[in-house]
Scaffold this active site. Structure first.
Site, PDB file in Angstrom:
ATOM      1  N   HIS A 126      -0.673 -11.097  -5.253  1.00 59.80           N
ATOM      2  CA  HIS A 126       0.688 -10.617  -5.005  1.00 59.80           C
ATOM      3  C   HIS A 126       1.709 -11.582  -5.604  1.00 59.80           C
ATOM      4  O   HIS A 126       2.737 -11.164  -6.151  1.00 59.80           O
ATOM      5  CB  HIS A 126       0.940 -10.477  -3.500  1.00 59.80           C
ATOM      6  CG  HIS A 126       0.116  -9.416  -2.849  1.00 59.80           C
ATOM      7  ND1 HIS A 126       0.194  -8.093  -3.220  1.00 59.80           N
ATOM      8  CD2 HIS A 126      -0.798  -9.474  -1.848  1.00 59.80           C
ATOM      9  CE1 HIS A 126      -0.645  -7.387  -2.466  1.00 59.80           C
ATOM     10  NE2 HIS A 126      -1.258  -8.201  -1.641  1.00 59.80           N
ATOM     11  N   HIS A 143       0.830  -1.218   0.000  1.00 60.71           N
ATOM     12  CA  HIS A 143       0.000   0.000   0.000  1.00 60.71           C
ATOM     13  C   HIS A 143       0.858   1.260   0.000  1.00 60.71           C
ATOM     14  O   HIS A 143       0.558   2.226  -0.716  1.00 60.71           O
ATOM     15  CB  HIS A 143      -0.941   0.006   1.202  1.00 60.71           C
ATOM     16  CG  HIS A 143      -1.923  -1.117   1.205  1.00 60.71           C
ATOM     17  ND1 HIS A 143      -2.751  -1.387   2.271  1.00 60.71           N
ATOM     18  CD2 HIS A 143      -2.213  -2.053   0.257  1.00 60.71           C
ATOM     19  CE1 HIS A 143      -3.507  -2.441   1.982  1.00 60.71           C
ATOM     20  NE2 HIS A 143      -3.181  -2.870   0.774  1.00 60.71           N
ATOM     21  N   HIS A 167      -9.235  -1.922  -5.253  1.00 60.07           N
ATOM     22  CA  HIS A 167      -8.136  -2.212  -4.325  1.00 60.07           C
ATOM     23  C   HIS A 167      -7.131  -3.175  -4.934  1.00 60.07           C
ATOM     24  O   HIS A 167      -5.925  -3.068  -4.669  1.00 60.07           O
ATOM     25  CB  HIS A 167      -8.646  -2.781  -3.001  1.00 60.07           C
ATOM     26  CG  HIS A 167      -7.533  -2.977  -2.021  1.00 60.07           C
ATOM     27  ND1 HIS A 167      -6.987  -1.935  -1.291  1.00 60.07           N
ATOM     28  CD2 HIS A 167      -6.798  -4.070  -1.704  1.00 60.07           C
ATOM     29  CE1 HIS A 167      -5.991  -2.388  -0.560  1.00 60.07           C
ATOM     30  NE2 HIS A 167      -5.850  -3.678  -0.794  1.00 60.07           N
ATOM     31  N   ASP A 186      -3.102  -2.599  -5.134  1.00 60.67           N
ATOM     32  CA  ASP A 186      -2.048  -3.567  -4.818  1.00 60.67           C
ATOM     33  C   ASP A 186      -1.084  -3.747  -5.988  1.00 60.67           C
ATOM     34  O   ASP A 186       0.141  -3.808  -5.802  1.00 60.67           O
ATOM     35  CB  ASP A 186      -2.665  -4.923  -4.471  1.00 60.67           C
ATOM     36  CG  ASP A 186      -3.219  -4.982  -3.060  1.00 60.67           C
ATOM     37  OD1 ASP A 186      -2.867  -4.121  -2.234  1.00 60.67           O
ATOM     38  OD2 ASP A 186      -4.008  -5.905  -2.781  1.00 60.67           O
TER      39      ASP A 186
END
EC number: 3.5.1.108
Length: 294
Positions: A259, A75, A232, A236
């Protein structure tokens, strides 16, 4: 166009997502060509933000080395990348970045407080020259050449609150702050209970995440955007791609990314010099991509 850093030292305190304890975060200016550097003040260890230093991607992006690690960096990195900051030193006194409100907007406000300073060296960018894709089953992330860089993200959850969402974000600083930075992380109540039973996510609350049970959003204020979940995921991705070391000028396209896939994509891009070109942003190239940094 020149490289940038922040104009002055700033700091804040926030709660860590996993331990639930206060963490002091300090941002400091850094010289040209130094990149993004993390420093753990509690153990005296430093880690450069680069793909080789990613040590875990299971629930967050974690960087480190044999001396230690820092978790949940995405973030803060997203805000730094969104603001086009090339060089900055990040100091924390714990093994994670404070979660703040679960989005990147608190970090944007901190960067606004710090101000932006131009340096003498030319700004470097990574131009995508060939399509690169990383996939696992139906899930994939890819980057392709583009003169109008954008993030095109689709998520699909078998859940009545989320379902399938797609958002296309044309990258620029002003649009990042308006469209992406305020989108909060989200999680399912059943997963939170499992994690807290393992002494993890002890700092998670309705103040720093969108919480979902089997059928409803638990936050009394509801969502900040109708499609906050997919926004969101873009937040990321903007953070994870900052580990390339320079702004990526190309399209990023994802379906059910993560991720881990983002990390594998950065490794795949850098694995072959035919995939990309490191260039200085000037002349015709600057004209082509000027709006990205507006």
């Amino acid at each position: 166009m020149k490289q940038t850093t922040i104009a002055r030292r700033v700091e804040t305190v926030g709660i860590g997502l996993h331990k639930g304890e206060p963490i002091r975060l300090v941002l400091e200016p850094l010289d040209a060509n130094m990149g993004i550097v993390f420093h753990r003040t509690d153990i005296g260890a430093s880690f450069k933000a680069e793909p080789a230093n990613v040590v875990n991607t299971q629930m967050a992006t974690v960087i480190g080395n044999e001396k230690g690690f820092i978790s949940t960096v995405e973030h803060l990195l997203s805000a730094i990348n969104g603001y086009g900051i090339d060089n900055i030193r990040i100091l924390v006194d714990a093994n994670e970045i404070p979660v703040m409100d679960g989005s990147a907007i608190s970090f944007c406000m901190l960067l606004d407080e710090a101000g932006i300073k131009q340096l003498d060296e030319g700004k470097k960018v990574i131009l995508v020259r060939k399509e690169v894709e990383v996939a696992e089953g139906s899930k994939f992330v890819r980057t392709v050449p583009s003169r109008n860089p954008k993030f095109d993200y689709t998520i699909k959850f078998n859940h009545p609150v989320i379902g399938e969402q797609r958002y296309v974000f044309e990258f620029s600083k002003s649009r990042y702050v308006k469209e992406i930075a305020r989108a909060r992380t989200f999680g399912f109540l059943k997963d939170l209970q499992r994690l807290q039973a393992q002494n993890l996510a002890l700092g998670a609350s309705l103040d720093n995440a969108v919480a979902i049970d089997d059928t409803h959003i638990l936050n009394p204020e509801g969502l900040r955007f109708e499609n906050e979940f997919v926004r969101h995921k873009i937040l990321d991705a903007v953070g994870d791609l900052s580990l390339l070391g320079a702004p990526l000028l190309g399209d990023y396209i994802a379906f059910a990314g993560s991720h881990d896939l983002n990390h594998k994509l950065t490794l795949a891009v850098l694995a072959d010099e035919k995939n990309y070109e490191i260039a200085t942003l000037s002349g015709e190239l600057l004209k082509d991509y000027q709006k990205v940094f507006a």
